[in-house]
Scaffold this active site. Sequence first.
Site, PDB file in Angstrom:
ATOM      1  CG  ASP A 254      32.113  35.005   1.443  1.00  0.00           C
ATOM      2  OD1 ASP A 254      31.899  35.371   2.754  1.00  0.00           O
ATOM      3  OD2 ASP A 254      31.197  35.121   0.641  1.00  0.00           O
TER       4      ASP A 254
ATOM      5  CD  GLU B  19      24.965  42.524   4.096  1.00  0.00           C
ATOM      6  OE1 GLU B  19      26.057  42.861   4.842  1.00  0.00           O
ATOM      7  OE2 GLU B  19      25.014  42.643   2.752  1.00  0.00           O
TER       8      GLU B  19
ATOM      9  CB  THR C 165      27.498  46.439   8.134  1.00  0.00           C
ATOM     10  OG1 THR C 165      27.184  47.330   6.917  1.00  0.00           O
ATOM     11  CG2 THR C 165      26.770  45.392   8.388  1.00  0.00           C
TER      12      THR C 165
END
Length: 662
Positions: A316, A401, A556
Amino acid sequence: MATEMEKLGETSDDDEEDADMDVKEEDEEDQICGSDRDRTAARRSRPKEEKERTKLRERHRRAITARILAGLRRHGNYNLRVRADINEVIAALGREAGWTVLPDGTTFPARGNSQLLGRPPAAAAAPMSSPRQAIQRLSFAPGQRSTVYASCQMKGASSVVRASVGEEGERLMEDFALPAGCIDGVVDDKEVCCDQILVDDLRLMISQPLDAPSRIRERDFAGTPYVPVYVMLPLGVVDMKCELVEPDVLTKQLRVLKSANVDGVMVDCWWGIVEAHAPQKYNWQGYKKLFQIVRDLKLKIQVVMSFHECGGNVGDDVHIPLPQWICEIGQSNPDIFFTDREGRRNTECLSWGIDKERVLKGRTAVEVYFDFMRGFRVQFDEFFEDGVISEIQVGLGPCGELRYPSYPARHGWRYPGIGEFQCYDRYMMKSLRKAAEARGHVFWAKGPENAGSYNSQPHVTGFFRDGGDYDSYYGRFFLSWYSSVLTDHADRVLSLAKLAFEGTCIAAKVSGIHWWYKTASHAAELTAGFYNPCNRDGYASIAATLKKQDTALNFTCVELRTIDQHEDFPEALADPEGLVWQVLNAAWDAEIRVASENALPCHDREGYNKILENAKPGDDPDGRHLAAFTYLRLGPALMEPRNFAEFQRFVKRMHGEGVAEF
C-alpha cells in the site's frame, strides 16, 4: 560485509598457521614419545572451542552467500541455483560484465570485449592455449576412453576422483610439469601431475563442454492454451477527489503495455472515494475518464469493488479510508468494525456481524454494498455493453480478500505471526451465542482463551499446538462457526453482485496464507477464517459457495516457491506450493473458473516460470488451466527495459506462443 569477510579470512589463515605448527610439534613429539600413542592422538585433536568457531564462521559465510543469491535471483534475473556458492556468484557477475568465465575459474574478456583489459584481441585470447583449458574443450567419443585416477590432498585430507578422458586428454595431462611436492596421479600406468586441479574442477571439465550454457531447462509453452494477462493499475490512479492522476503519463504506460499484447488492466473502484461524503451520493468522474482511455487503446478492464480501506498493508503506497460518513457512525458505534480479544478495533472494513443489521443510517451493510454495485452498473452501462469491462471482482474483506483481518500491521503483527481471531464486536458475539445455544452448550459462547497473540508461534499456544484445543469438541465448534460466518458473508454479497451485474463474469479473491502450512493446525489460516487443519479441507466449502453463485476464484501467491520461503524464514514452516495446489484443485473439482495473481512484486524469470507452471500444469490429465492472470503491478520497476523485456516474454508464453532464448 567486506570487512566481516576479511576478518573471517584472516582468522582462517591464522588457524591454518596454528594447525601447521601443531603438526610440526606433534611430529617431534612422535619421535620422542613414539610409544605414547594415546597422548599424541589427544594433542593432534583440535580444541572443541576452535571447532565451534570454525563452524560459526562457516555458517556466517553461508548466510551471507544465501542472501546475495536471493537478491540476485529475485531482483536481477540471475540464473543461479539455490545452493550456489560464492564462486558461482562471482562468475555470474563477471559474465554480466562481459567476461568469459570458464568452469575452472579462468577468466578473460569475451570475444569483442578485449578492450576491457586494454589489450589487443590476440593478447586477450592467449590464456586459451593452456593445457588446463584445452582439457575442458575436449570431446570424449566412445571407444577413446581411458581411466584417470587423480589424487588431490589438502590439509591432511585426501580425495580421489575417477574420470574418463579421451586420448587427447591423456596427452594434455602429460604436458603438465611436475613441480616439487606435487601429488602424482596415474593415467594408464603413466605418471602425470594434476597441478592445482581440484577434484571438483576435474569433474566439471570432464562432464561439461565449454560452450554449454548454465541455464535451467525451461518448459516449452508454445501451443498451450491462451491465458489472458491483465496488469493492476497503481492504487492511487484516481485521487480522493475522484480525479484521474497524471492521465498523460498513464496513457503512455498503457500504450507500452499494449505493445506487449497485454489483454487489459485491473483497477480498484474505491468505496471511500466514490461515496465519500454522504450515503448514495456517488462521484464517478475519474473512473469515467480512465475507462475511456482504456477503451481507446482497445484494452479490457477488470474492476474491483473495493469496500475496504487502503493503507497499512504490504504494497500500500496511498491512504484511502472508508467513506467519511461510515467513520462517523463508527465513532459512536465502534462495534461495526472487527475487534480482537483486547478490544482493538480494525477499520479496514466493516464487520460481517452487521451484514443484516440496519445500523448504517437505516441500511444494512449488504444493502449498502448492493446500492453501490447497482449504481456502478447503471453509470457505466456502455462499457458493459461493448465488453470493455470484462470482469467484476467483489471485495469481501480486508485488501478486497475473503478473509478476516487477522494479521493487521497496525496492531503490531509481523510475519510469520499466527494472527488473532477477530470476533469480539458485539454483533459477532451475538451470532456466536446463538450458535452455542443451538448446539446446547451456552458456555461455548466465547472465543479461545489460549490462542496466543498476533506474533505467537503455534507450538507455544495451548490452542494451536499439536494436539491442542483446536481439535477439541469446543475447538471444532468454534472454528466451524467462525469459518461459516465467512462463507455466509460471501454467499450474501455475491448473490446480490450476481443480480447487479447479470451477464458479467464475477470473481472473488481468496488470500494465500501459506505460513504455518506445514503444521498440524495451520494456525494462520484458522485465524483468517480458513478452517483448514491437516485433517480437513477448508477450501472445499469456499469453492462450493462460489460455485453456487457462479463466481470465479482469484487466488494469490502463485509465484512463490517453498524452497525460497524456507531459506528466508525457515521458522515459518511455509508451503506456498502446497497451498496453491490444494486451492486450485478444490476450485477445479468444484468446476469453477480459477484466476490468479502474484502476491509480491515479480520481475525474475524464476518467478515467472513458477506462475506459468501453476497456470498450465504440465502433468494435469484433464488439461486444466487458469482462466486469467493479473500481474501486480504497473509502476516504474516494471517499465525498466530489462524487467519489461522479461515481462513481455512471460506474456507470450502465457498466450501459448513460442519464445526465443535470451
